[in-house]
Design a protein around this motif. Sequence first.
Motif, PDB file in Angstrom:
ATOM      1  N   LEU A 267       4.177  -3.117   2.660  1.00 54.18           N
ATOM      2  CA  LEU A 267       3.702  -4.147   1.740  1.00 54.18           C
ATOM      3  C   LEU A 267       2.368  -3.713   1.129  1.00 54.18           C
ATOM      4  O   LEU A 267       2.140  -3.873  -0.077  1.00 54.18           O
ATOM      5  CB  LEU A 267       3.555  -5.478   2.472  1.00 54.18           C
ATOM      6  N   GLY A 268       1.486  -3.165   1.950  1.00 52.47           N
ATOM      7  CA  GLY A 268       0.230  -2.634   1.432  1.00 52.47           C
ATOM      8  C   GLY A 268       0.460  -1.509   0.451  1.00 52.47           C
ATOM      9  O   GLY A 268      -0.186  -1.432  -0.610  1.00 52.47           O
ATOM     10  N   ARG A 269       1.395  -0.622   0.761  1.00 53.83           N
ATOM     11  CA  ARG A 269       1.721   0.478  -0.154  1.00 53.83           C
ATOM     12  C   ARG A 269       2.262  -0.047  -1.475  1.00 53.83           C
ATOM     13  O   ARG A 269       1.992   0.513  -2.545  1.00 53.83           O
ATOM     14  CB  ARG A 269       2.757   1.388   0.494  1.00 53.83           C
ATOM     15  N   GLY A 270       3.017  -1.141  -1.392  1.00 53.29           N
ATOM     16  CA  GLY A 270       3.559  -1.728  -2.621  1.00 53.29           C
ATOM     17  C   GLY A 270       2.462  -2.201  -3.543  1.00 53.29           C
ATOM     18  O   GLY A 270       2.495  -1.953  -4.757  1.00 53.29           O
ATOM     19  N   TYR A 271       1.456  -2.895  -3.000  1.00 54.04           N
ATOM     20  CA  TYR A 271       0.345  -3.360  -3.833  1.00 54.04           C
ATOM     21  C   TYR A 271      -0.489  -2.190  -4.349  1.00 54.04           C
ATOM     22  O   TYR A 271      -0.981  -2.226  -5.483  1.00 54.04           O
ATOM     23  CB  TYR A 271      -0.525  -4.340  -3.053  1.00 54.04           C
ATOM     24  N   ALA A 272      -0.639  -1.148  -3.535  1.00 53.04           N
ATOM     25  CA  ALA A 272      -1.356   0.036  -4.011  1.00 53.04           C
ATOM     26  C   ALA A 272      -0.614   0.666  -5.172  1.00 53.04           C
ATOM     27  O   ALA A 272      -1.230   1.122  -6.148  1.00 53.04           O
ATOM     28  CB  ALA A 272      -1.513   1.039  -2.866  1.00 53.04           C
ATOM     29  N   GLU A 276      -3.254  -2.518  -7.355  1.00 54.67           N
ATOM     30  CA  GLU A 276      -3.992  -3.678  -6.855  1.00 54.67           C
ATOM     31  C   GLU A 276      -4.710  -3.299  -5.564  1.00 54.67           C
ATOM     32  O   GLU A 276      -4.281  -3.666  -4.459  1.00 54.67           O
ATOM     33  CB  GLU A 276      -3.036  -4.847  -6.602  1.00 54.67           C
ATOM     34  N   PRO A 277      -5.818  -2.549  -5.638  1.00 55.46           N
ATOM     35  CA  PRO A 277      -6.461  -2.048  -4.416  1.00 55.46           C
ATOM     36  C   PRO A 277      -6.972  -3.143  -3.486  1.00 55.46           C
ATOM     37  O   PRO A 277      -6.908  -2.994  -2.264  1.00 55.46           O
ATOM     38  CB  PRO A 277      -7.602  -1.177  -4.941  1.00 55.46           C
ATOM     39  N   ARG A 278      -7.484  -4.236  -4.029  1.00 57.33           N
ATOM     40  CA  ARG A 278      -7.977  -5.313  -3.163  1.00 57.33           C
ATOM     41  C   ARG A 278      -6.838  -5.950  -2.372  1.00 57.33           C
ATOM     42  O   ARG A 278      -6.962  -6.202  -1.172  1.00 57.33           O
ATOM     43  CB  ARG A 278      -8.716  -6.363  -3.987  1.00 57.33           C
ATOM     44  N   LEU A 279      -5.733  -6.230  -3.061  1.00 58.71           N
ATOM     45  CA  LEU A 279      -4.583  -6.813  -2.373  1.00 58.71           C
ATOM     46  C   LEU A 279      -3.984  -5.820  -1.378  1.00 58.71           C
ATOM     47  O   LEU A 279      -3.570  -6.197  -0.272  1.00 58.71           O
ATOM     48  CB  LEU A 279      -3.530  -7.253  -3.388  1.00 58.71           C
ATOM     49  N   ALA A 280      -3.948  -4.532  -1.760  1.00 54.43           N
ATOM     50  CA  ALA A 280      -3.436  -3.505  -0.851  1.00 54.43           C
ATOM     51  C   ALA A 280      -4.284  -3.448   0.414  1.00 54.43           C
ATOM     52  O   ALA A 280      -3.759  -3.421   1.537  1.00 54.43           O
ATOM     53  CB  ALA A 280      -3.424  -2.151  -1.551  1.00 54.43           C
ATOM     54  N   GLN A 307      -9.878   3.501   1.823  1.00 54.25           N
ATOM     55  CA  GLN A 307      -9.782   4.183   0.533  1.00 54.25           C
ATOM     56  C   GLN A 307      -9.579   3.194  -0.612  1.00 54.25           C
ATOM     57  O   GLN A 307     -10.151   3.351  -1.699  1.00 54.25           O
ATOM     58  CB  GLN A 307      -8.646   5.203   0.573  1.00 54.25           C
ATOM     59  N   ALA A 308      -8.764   2.156  -0.367  1.00 55.26           N
ATOM     60  CA  ALA A 308      -8.537   1.136  -1.401  1.00 55.26           C
ATOM     61  C   ALA A 308      -9.823   0.370  -1.688  1.00 55.26           C
ATOM     62  O   ALA A 308     -10.160   0.108  -2.850  1.00 55.26           O
ATOM     63  CB  ALA A 308      -7.427   0.182  -0.953  1.00 55.26           C
ATOM     64  N   ILE A 309     -10.559   0.014  -0.630  1.00 55.78           N
ATOM     65  CA  ILE A 309     -11.825  -0.701  -0.812  1.00 55.78           C
ATOM     66  C   ILE A 309     -12.832   0.173  -1.555  1.00 55.78           C
ATOM     67  O   ILE A 309     -13.571  -0.297  -2.425  1.00 55.78           O
ATOM     68  CB  ILE A 309     -12.373  -1.140   0.563  1.00 55.78           C
TER      69      ILE A 309
END
Length: 355
Positions: A267-272, A276-280, A307-309
Amino acid sequence: MNQFPQQRLLSCMILLAAISMLIHVGATAGVAEDRVTYRPSGSLRPITMVGDIIDSTGRELQMMTLNGNPQRISADDIITIKTHYDPSHLAGIEAYTAGRLEDAASYFITAYDREPREWVDREIAAWLVRCRLQQGDLASAIASFRSIINTDPYSRHWGIAPLVWSPMSISESVRKSVRSMLVSSRNGERLLAASILLFDGVSGKLAERELNDLASDPNPRISKLARAQLWRVAIAKSQVTENILQGWRDQIELLPEPLRPGPQYLLGRGYAHLGEPRLAAAEFLKLTIIYTNHEALTSRATLEAAQAIERTGLTHEADLLYRELLIRFPTTSESTIAREKLAENRTDSINSNSE
């Protein structure tokens, strides 16, 4: 004249028989150290049963009570199990907790060889899977996990199965060794192989077909994990939308908590993938904080959260997660990346201040 010696002999025999019986009872009581606390469906109060555990699987626990009555308890009703363990088993847990993975694996192998109870062997094998996954030894993790599911297909340890969730390098020797498992009569083995070979140049299409077939398997652990594995295909083919990700979230909430780490990571990979880095990061952090039973995947998710943050400009917050990685998972490849990122960010900060 001989009456008294005969009476004394008879008395001695009775005494020896009584002592023998007491020794037997004492030995039985000493062995019967297992305590199972459970709450039957619809009951408000837990019950504790004492005796010998005959077997414990993902579906039920079988026990012989102290009075000799066999009992069966649904695995879903069990709260705690207390039993005796070999010293090497306990030493393995201690070493694992301290992050000494190779020492832990060595202790667990010794415990596995000494342990006569099959259900405890499965517990030890689960510890070995966790060790090997953190060490990046996929082949050994697969071998240990197969020993679990071949005697307990409904195992409660499916949440730490050596399935592929995050990008990883898979050696040709591992690919070759699992190709025969794609046509195994054991569906658990087919799931393992299909996951590993999903993007394989030789067996990828067959692996995807197997996952689609296993998505309707009568074993709910296999079917739910197979459906989640197919999310990898959606991400790879850029077939991810906000609505699809919401559907994934809904499915995750229906999963037993031990099965959530892998799907949660995807799910995190999907948002990335949607940019959408914050949502990821928010989804990845659920593994860091909540679904922590799959340490190898938690390590990866924590790195990707950092990394997303960092991509959002919150370097200080990202550094906090990089440090978390170094503390919790110092031997993983993710910790090496975290150490490099911390050094890089420190250099950038010094250069910025000097300007």
